[in-house]
Design a protein around this motif. Sequence first.
Motif, PDB file in Angstrom:
ATOM      1  N   ILE A 149       0.736  -1.362   0.056  1.00 16.72           N
ATOM      2  CA  ILE A 149      -0.107   0.326  -0.035  1.00 16.72           C
ATOM      3  C   ILE A 149       0.888   1.232  -0.093  1.00 16.72           C
ATOM      4  CG2 ILE A 149      -1.841   1.148   1.210  1.00 16.72           C
ATOM      5  CD1 ILE A 149      -2.857  -1.398   2.536  1.00 16.72           C
ATOM      6  N   ILE A 204      -9.838  -1.398   2.182  1.00 16.59           N
ATOM      7  CA  ILE A 204      -8.610  -1.218   1.348  1.00 16.59           C
ATOM      8  C   ILE A 204      -7.455  -2.402   1.815  1.00 16.59           C
ATOM      9  CG2 ILE A 204      -6.646   0.282   0.915  1.00 16.59           C
ATOM     10  CD1 ILE A 204      -8.869   2.455   0.947  1.00 16.59           C
ATOM     11  N   TYR A 233      -2.295   5.279  -2.746  1.00 13.92           N
ATOM     12  CA  TYR A 233      -3.458   5.839  -1.792  1.00 13.92           C
ATOM     13  C   TYR A 233      -3.122   7.308  -2.048  1.00 13.92           C
ATOM     14  CZ  TYR A 233      -6.642   6.396   1.899  1.00 13.92           C
ATOM     15  OH  TYR A 233      -7.717   6.742   2.829  1.00 13.92           O
ATOM     16  N   PHE A 251      -6.423   4.748  -5.100  1.00 12.48           N
ATOM     17  CA  PHE A 251      -7.524   5.452  -4.433  1.00 12.48           C
ATOM     18  C   PHE A 251      -7.360   6.824  -4.202  1.00 12.48           C
ATOM     19  CE2 PHE A 251      -8.339   1.033  -3.124  1.00 12.48           C
ATOM     20  CZ  PHE A 251      -9.850   1.009  -3.120  1.00 12.48           C
ATOM     21  N   SER A 290      -4.283  10.890  -0.011  1.00 12.06           N
ATOM     22  CA  SER A 290      -5.321  11.514   1.130  1.00 12.06           C
ATOM     23  C   SER A 290      -4.600  12.868   1.526  1.00 12.06           C
ATOM     24  CB  SER A 290      -5.593  10.598   1.968  1.00 12.06           C
ATOM     25  OG  SER A 290      -6.455  11.004   2.899  1.00 12.06           O
ATOM     26  N   ILE A 320      -1.784  -1.344  -3.822  1.00 11.24           N
ATOM     27  CA  ILE A 320      -2.745  -0.320  -3.653  1.00 11.24           C
ATOM     28  C   ILE A 320      -1.708   1.168  -3.793  1.00 11.24           C
ATOM     29  CG2 ILE A 320      -4.256   1.087  -1.990  1.00 11.24           C
ATOM     30  CD1 ILE A 320      -5.253  -1.888  -3.084  1.00 11.24           C
ATOM     31  N   CYS A 335      -0.610   2.712   5.024  1.00 10.59           N
ATOM     32  CA  CYS A 335       0.597   2.763   3.994  1.00 10.59           C
ATOM     33  C   CYS A 335       1.716   2.101   4.561  1.00 10.59           C
ATOM     34  CB  CYS A 335       0.687   3.963   3.642  1.00 10.59           C
ATOM     35  SG  CYS A 335      -0.747   4.683   2.605  1.00 10.59           S
TER      36      CYS A 335
END
Length: 312
Positions: A32, A178, A190, A159, A192, A188, A202
């Motif tokens: 991630i 997730i 990610y 995402f 944010s 993944i 993560c």
Amino acid sequence: MSNAVEVNNLVKRYKELLALDHFTLSIKEGEIFGLLGPNGSGKTTTMNCILSLLTYDKGDIKIFGEDMKPTKYNIKRDIGVVFQNVAVFDELTVYENIDYFCGLYIKDKKTRKEYVEDAIRFVGLEDYKKFHPKKLSGGLLRRLNIACGIAHKPKLIFFDEPTVAVDPQSRNKILEGIQELNANGATIVYTSHYMEEVEQICDRILIMDKGKSIAIGTNDELKQMIKNKETITIDVPGLTEENLKEIREIKHVYTVDYNDTTISIGFDGGRNNIVHIVNYLEERNIGFSKVHSQLPTLNDVFLEITGTELRD
């Protein structure tokens, strides 16, 4: 471990604006990966270039070892995207929306039906199959958006701010989902602005600014890059300028702020810092209370590395 994504020396210009300045990153299969940056740092441009939604001026991009191009549909079949802005059809039901997006990649009807049902169960929308999007709450709508992006069981999922404007319960459900996708083998990517989310899920994090990669590593590795290693706050009235001067001279102290009755002391390293400060106060019979130690957060790292000025 092989790379799911490789971006090498990427340059993207919008007329006079240099959006990506020889940008490079690699994302390992099965991790991630957090992609962070202030507004205008180049995150969205980076993702759009990786997805071949944007052309770029220089560099190359590989997905699972293959050159990524707009016509590489075999690669795109293995990619899922959940954008920040919910992208579903208001005139279709929950089931029909997921079926439509899954059908872009899965043509076999029997397989597609299984995949759609799996996605509905995964995001917890079993009781809402016949609902239209306008009848859903914000959290349910976000979960529908995720189901549409992952129904075809992609190996690489992007995402982009998936938890914006949702309640804590929905946020937890999304983050757990997730992590479950990742546990089932998906890589993944990610993004944010909620730093606590990135810290939570993560494996590695890249911070970018002005189109460049400026820091990359695990959460702990990033925290070692900044000066602040610990902040101690104490309620202690009546400190003199002489006291503050002596505290600044204590080993590893690099900043001291004193407002009203609260002192905040920043340390750039050291061990047992609370003990040293408490001993100092007790030796001088200075009364105090509410001693608190705060280790640096990812938010502290982000602000120290990218600055505190407002961005557009």
